[in-house]
Motif scaffolding. Structure first.
Motif, PDB file in Angstrom:
ATOM      1  N   HIS A  36      -5.976   7.189  -2.119  1.00 17.82           N
ATOM      2  CA  HIS A  36      -7.216   7.500  -1.403  1.00 17.82           C
ATOM      3  C   HIS A  36      -7.010   8.828  -0.686  1.00 17.82           C
ATOM      4  O   HIS A  36      -5.897   9.360  -0.651  1.00 17.82           O
ATOM      5  CB  HIS A  36      -7.579   6.381  -0.421  1.00 17.82           C
ATOM      6  CG  HIS A  36      -6.563   6.215   0.680  1.00 17.82           C
ATOM      7  ND1 HIS A  36      -6.629   6.895   1.871  1.00 17.82           N
ATOM      8  CD2 HIS A  36      -5.436   5.465   0.750  1.00 17.82           C
ATOM      9  CE1 HIS A  36      -5.604   6.567   2.631  1.00 17.82           C
ATOM     10  NE2 HIS A  36      -4.847   5.699   1.977  1.00 17.82           N
ATOM     11  N   TYR A  64     -14.028   3.812  11.844  1.00 16.86           N
ATOM     12  CA  TYR A  64     -12.590   3.682  11.553  1.00 16.86           C
ATOM     13  C   TYR A  64     -11.780   4.075  12.797  1.00 16.86           C
ATOM     14  O   TYR A  64     -10.911   3.342  13.250  1.00 16.86           O
ATOM     15  CB  TYR A  64     -12.237   4.588  10.369  1.00 16.86           C
ATOM     16  CG  TYR A  64     -10.753   4.731  10.106  1.00 16.86           C
ATOM     17  CD1 TYR A  64     -10.058   3.754   9.401  1.00 16.86           C
ATOM     18  CD2 TYR A  64     -10.042   5.851  10.563  1.00 16.86           C
ATOM     19  CE1 TYR A  64      -8.687   3.887   9.159  1.00 16.86           C
ATOM     20  CE2 TYR A  64      -8.682   5.989  10.318  1.00 16.86           C
ATOM     21  CZ  TYR A  64      -8.013   5.006   9.611  1.00 16.86           C
ATOM     22  OH  TYR A  64      -6.667   5.139   9.376  1.00 16.86           O
ATOM     23  N   GLY A  66       0.827  -1.209   0.000  1.00 11.60           N
ATOM     24  CA  GLY A  66       0.000   0.000   0.000  1.00 11.60           C
ATOM     25  C   GLY A  66       0.861   1.259   0.000  1.00 11.60           C
ATOM     26  O   GLY A  66       2.085   1.202  -0.164  1.00 11.60           O
ATOM     27  N   PHE A  67       0.212   2.371   0.221  1.00 11.78           N
ATOM     28  CA  PHE A  67       0.860   3.690   0.129  1.00 11.78           C
ATOM     29  C   PHE A  67       1.985   3.848   1.168  1.00 11.78           C
ATOM     30  O   PHE A  67       3.181   3.797   0.826  1.00 11.78           O
ATOM     31  CB  PHE A  67      -0.247   4.745   0.271  1.00 11.78           C
ATOM     32  CG  PHE A  67       0.217   6.133   0.559  1.00 11.78           C
ATOM     33  CD1 PHE A  67       1.264   6.703  -0.151  1.00 11.78           C
ATOM     34  CD2 PHE A  67      -0.417   6.898   1.544  1.00 11.78           C
ATOM     35  CE1 PHE A  67       1.687   8.008   0.120  1.00 11.78           C
ATOM     36  CE2 PHE A  67      -0.010   8.193   1.821  1.00 11.78           C
ATOM     37  CZ  PHE A  67       1.049   8.743   1.111  1.00 11.78           C
ATOM     38  N   ILE A  68       1.649   3.990   2.433  1.00 13.31           N
ATOM     39  CA  ILE A  68       2.691   4.255   3.445  1.00 13.31           C
ATOM     40  C   ILE A  68       3.586   3.022   3.602  1.00 13.31           C
ATOM     41  O   ILE A  68       4.816   3.133   3.660  1.00 13.31           O
ATOM     42  CB  ILE A  68       2.085   4.637   4.811  1.00 13.31           C
ATOM     43  CG1 ILE A  68       1.117   5.812   4.676  1.00 13.31           C
ATOM     44  CG2 ILE A  68       3.198   4.981   5.810  1.00 13.31           C
ATOM     45  CD1 ILE A  68       0.412   6.204   5.973  1.00 13.31           C
ATOM     46  N   VAL A 114      -1.398  11.634   5.909  1.00 14.68           N
ATOM     47  CA  VAL A 114      -0.127  11.407   5.222  1.00 14.68           C
ATOM     48  C   VAL A 114      -0.397  11.451   3.714  1.00 14.68           C
ATOM     49  O   VAL A 114      -1.375  10.858   3.244  1.00 14.68           O
ATOM     50  CB  VAL A 114       0.475  10.042   5.631  1.00 14.68           C
ATOM     51  CG1 VAL A 114       1.801   9.803   4.936  1.00 14.68           C
ATOM     52  CG2 VAL A 114       0.648   9.972   7.145  1.00 14.68           C
ATOM     53  N   GLU A 134     -11.669  -5.604   8.657  1.00 18.09           N
ATOM     54  CA  GLU A 134     -10.361  -5.229   8.086  1.00 18.09           C
ATOM     55  C   GLU A 134      -9.445  -4.606   9.146  1.00 18.09           C
ATOM     56  O   GLU A 134      -8.228  -4.714   9.059  1.00 18.09           O
ATOM     57  CB  GLU A 134     -10.525  -4.199   6.958  1.00 18.09           C
ATOM     58  CG  GLU A 134     -11.245  -4.707   5.722  1.00 18.09           C
ATOM     59  CD  GLU A 134     -10.397  -5.636   4.875  1.00 18.09           C
ATOM     60  OE1 GLU A 134      -9.189  -5.757   5.115  1.00 18.09           O
ATOM     61  OE2 GLU A 134     -10.981  -6.263   3.968  1.00 18.09           O
ATOM     62  N   ASP A 182       0.437  -8.869   2.209  1.00 17.99           N
ATOM     63  CA  ASP A 182      -0.607  -7.958   1.727  1.00 17.99           C
ATOM     64  C   ASP A 182      -1.596  -8.783   0.900  1.00 17.99           C
ATOM     65  O   ASP A 182      -1.182  -9.715   0.194  1.00 17.99           O
ATOM     66  CB  ASP A 182       0.023  -6.857   0.850  1.00 17.99           C
ATOM     67  CG  ASP A 182      -0.851  -5.624   0.724  1.00 17.99           C
ATOM     68  OD1 ASP A 182      -0.425  -4.542   1.163  1.00 17.99           O
ATOM     69  OD2 ASP A 182      -1.981  -5.750   0.173  1.00 17.99           O
ATOM     70  N   ASN A 183      -2.882  -8.450   0.993  1.00 18.47           N
ATOM     71  CA  ASN A 183      -3.852  -9.189   0.157  1.00 18.47           C
ATOM     72  C   ASN A 183      -4.177  -8.440  -1.134  1.00 18.47           C
ATOM     73  O   ASN A 183      -5.037  -8.856  -1.900  1.00 18.47           O
ATOM     74  CB  ASN A 183      -5.135  -9.493   0.943  1.00 18.47           C
ATOM     75  CG  ASN A 183      -5.945  -8.235   1.266  1.00 18.47           C
ATOM     76  OD1 ASN A 183      -5.503  -7.123   1.002  1.00 18.47           O
ATOM     77  ND2 ASN A 183      -7.121  -8.419   1.832  1.00 18.47           N
ATOM     78  N   LYS A 215      -9.380   1.767  15.252  1.00 19.54           N
ATOM     79  CA  LYS A 215      -7.967   2.067  15.555  1.00 19.54           C
ATOM     80  C   LYS A 215      -7.759   2.139  17.069  1.00 19.54           C
ATOM     81  O   LYS A 215      -6.767   1.630  17.586  1.00 19.54           O
ATOM     82  CB  LYS A 215      -7.540   3.387  14.896  1.00 19.54           C
ATOM     83  CG  LYS A 215      -7.396   3.293  13.382  1.00 19.54           C
ATOM     84  CD  LYS A 215      -6.229   2.397  12.986  1.00 19.54           C
ATOM     85  CE  LYS A 215      -6.022   2.354  11.482  1.00 19.54           C
ATOM     86  NZ  LYS A 215      -5.033   1.348  11.079  1.00 19.54           N
ATOM     87  N   THR A 240      -6.252  -3.012  -1.697  1.00 16.07           N
ATOM     88  CA  THR A 240      -6.048  -1.661  -2.255  1.00 16.07           C
ATOM     89  C   THR A 240      -4.591  -1.477  -2.692  1.00 16.07           C
ATOM     90  O   THR A 240      -4.292  -0.571  -3.464  1.00 16.07           O
ATOM     91  CB  THR A 240      -6.389  -0.543  -1.233  1.00 16.07           C
ATOM     92  OG1 THR A 240      -5.572  -0.734  -0.069  1.00 16.07           O
ATOM     93  CG2 THR A 240      -7.833  -0.545  -0.835  1.00 16.07           C
ATOM     94  N   GLY A 241      -3.717  -2.298  -2.185  1.00 15.91           N
ATOM     95  CA  GLY A 241      -2.294  -2.178  -2.536  1.00 15.91           C
ATOM     96  C   GLY A 241      -2.010  -2.745  -3.919  1.00 15.91           C
ATOM     97  O   GLY A 241      -2.857  -3.400  -4.525  1.00 15.91           O
ATOM     98  N   ASP A 297      -4.351 -12.932   3.423  1.00 19.30           N
ATOM     99  CA  ASP A 297      -5.378 -12.071   3.986  1.00 19.30           C
ATOM    100  C   ASP A 297      -5.348 -12.181   5.510  1.00 19.30           C
ATOM    101  O   ASP A 297      -5.551 -13.265   6.055  1.00 19.30           O
ATOM    102  CB  ASP A 297      -6.750 -12.497   3.450  1.00 19.30           C
ATOM    103  CG  ASP A 297      -7.818 -11.473   3.783  1.00 19.30           C
ATOM    104  OD1 ASP A 297      -7.704 -10.805   4.832  1.00 19.30           O
ATOM    105  OD2 ASP A 297      -8.765 -11.339   2.990  1.00 19.30           O
ATOM    106  N   LEU A 298      -5.116 -11.063   6.166  1.00 19.14           N
ATOM    107  CA  LEU A 298      -4.974 -11.058   7.633  1.00 19.14           C
ATOM    108  C   LEU A 298      -6.287 -11.364   8.354  1.00 19.14           C
ATOM    109  O   LEU A 298      -6.285 -11.612   9.556  1.00 19.14           O
ATOM    110  CB  LEU A 298      -4.450  -9.695   8.102  1.00 19.14           C
ATOM    111  CG  LEU A 298      -3.099  -9.259   7.530  1.00 19.14           C
ATOM    112  CD1 LEU A 298      -2.800  -7.825   7.928  1.00 19.14           C
ATOM    113  CD2 LEU A 298      -1.982 -10.177   8.010  1.00 19.14           C
TER     114      LEU A 298
END
Ligand code: NAD
Length: 312
Positions: A174, A137, A10-12, A167, A88, A31-32, A141, A35-36, A51-52
């Motif tokens: 996204h 969300y 993914g991004f970060i 970030v 997720e 990573d699944n 977290k 989105t990555g 997949d976690l």
């Protein structure tokens, strides 16, 4: 040292993997690819597609340290589809911790978020402010953080929770800045901005976020503390209108801006935190790290980088 990065496509996560590889760590990415993208993964890292959400995701894997960056990062989705975020972001985090406990992982670095504070009563918001999320969300977290803290105290899996501001930068797919660029690509003459435009949030470039992450992790390893939460953000904030203008400027456009508040108090969507500015005193004092670009400079740099990166 063997380091596992969840969400490393993914991004970060992919920028973090690049830095870890550069610094000589043996890196495994899980990573699944929801989105990555596989092309984000540094070729010198081992890539494993799993997949976690599956309890057995970690079978046969080993690591000393885990950077848990996999998540569904769309705050807006969590409002309309809370179960997606429960699975997720909460189930996946629990499964990561369970695997860490069973496989003898020493440290977990958890990508948390400024959204854990909700509509903070103190600005800049320090880490000891109550966690009062207003989105699913943010709640997921906060739950992930408290689960990490319990695993640290109970099972000795030490945990560093990093509460990131917004970030931005290359490979981002996204968030408001990316949405603005996509909208402008479709309709260059008009730009719809969700909210009344006055929302103000802090922005940090991904390169700076990765630098802060690594510095905080190294300091954390030196301390004997089981658990630590740190804000990772900027000294100031920029408005969503500033962000929209940065996107338009990067594309060389002067669109008419249309404001679309979703709530009576001008939020972009229910669950959108309107004002976010984290106190970064603790991380600055602990690590000596400080952001070089302010929020507006960050947004402008990221917009220009994304325009260059995306094929228009
Ligand atoms: P991203 O969507 O680019 O990266 C998330 C990665 O996790 C993707 O590669 C995705 O494929 C992977 N993933 C998702 N669910 C998975 C699963 N069940 N199993 C395996 N892989 C899975 O998002 P990002 O912006 O890079 O965010 C990284 C982390 O930082 C996330 O935890 C996010 O919540 C957190 N964060 C991001 C920001 C931000 O501004 N981007 C701010 C605060 C916190």
């Amino acid at each position: 040292m063997r380091v596992l990065v969840t969400g490393g496509a993914g991004f970060i996560g992919s920028h973090l993997v690049d830095r870890l590889v550069e610094e000589g760590y043996e890196v495994v990415v899980v990573d699944n690819l929801s989105t990555g993208r596989k092309e984000n993964v540094n070729p010198r890292a081992e890539f494993i597609r799993r997949d976690l959400k599956e309890p057995g995701w970690g079978a046969g894997l080993r690591a000393d340290v885990v950077f848990h960056f996999a998540a569904n990062p769309e705050v807006r989705v969590s409002t309309t589809e809370p179960r997606v975020h429960f699975e997720e972001n909460m189930v996946a985090t629990f499964n990561v911790l369970e695997w860490a406990r069973a496989s003898g992982v020493r440290t977990v670095v958890f990508a948390s978020s400024s959204t854990v504070y909700g509509d903070a009563r103190v600005m800049p918001t320090p880490e000891d402010h109550p966690l009062e999320p207003i989105s699913v969300y943010g709640a997921a977290k906060a739950a992930g953080e408290t689960m990490c803290a319990a695993y640290a105290r109970l099972y000795g899996v030490r945990c560093l929770a990093l509460r990131y501001a917004n970030v931005v930068g290359p490979r981002m797919r996204h968030g408001a800045l990316y949405d603005f660029l996509m909208k402008l690509r479709k309709r260059p003459e008009e730009l719809e901005v969700l909210g009344d435009g006055t929302q103000r949030k802090s922005y940090l470039h991904v390169e700076e976020a990765v630098e802060a992450t690594l510095r905080a992790w190294r300091k954390f390893e030196e301390t004997g503390e089981p658990y630590l939460a740190l804000n990772v953000g900027n000294f100031d904030a920029a408005s969503v209108l500033d962000l929209a203008r940065a996107a338009a400027e990067a594309m060389g456009l002067s669109p008419q801006i249309k404001l679309r508040p979703a709530t009576s108090d001008g939020r972009g969507w229910p669950g959108d935190v309107k004002y976010m500015l984290l106190s970064i005193r603790r991380i600055v004092e602990l690590t000596g790290w400080r952001p070089r670009l302010n929020s507006l400079e960050t947004a402008k740099r990221a917009a220009a980088e994304l325009v260059k990166e995306l094929t228009w």
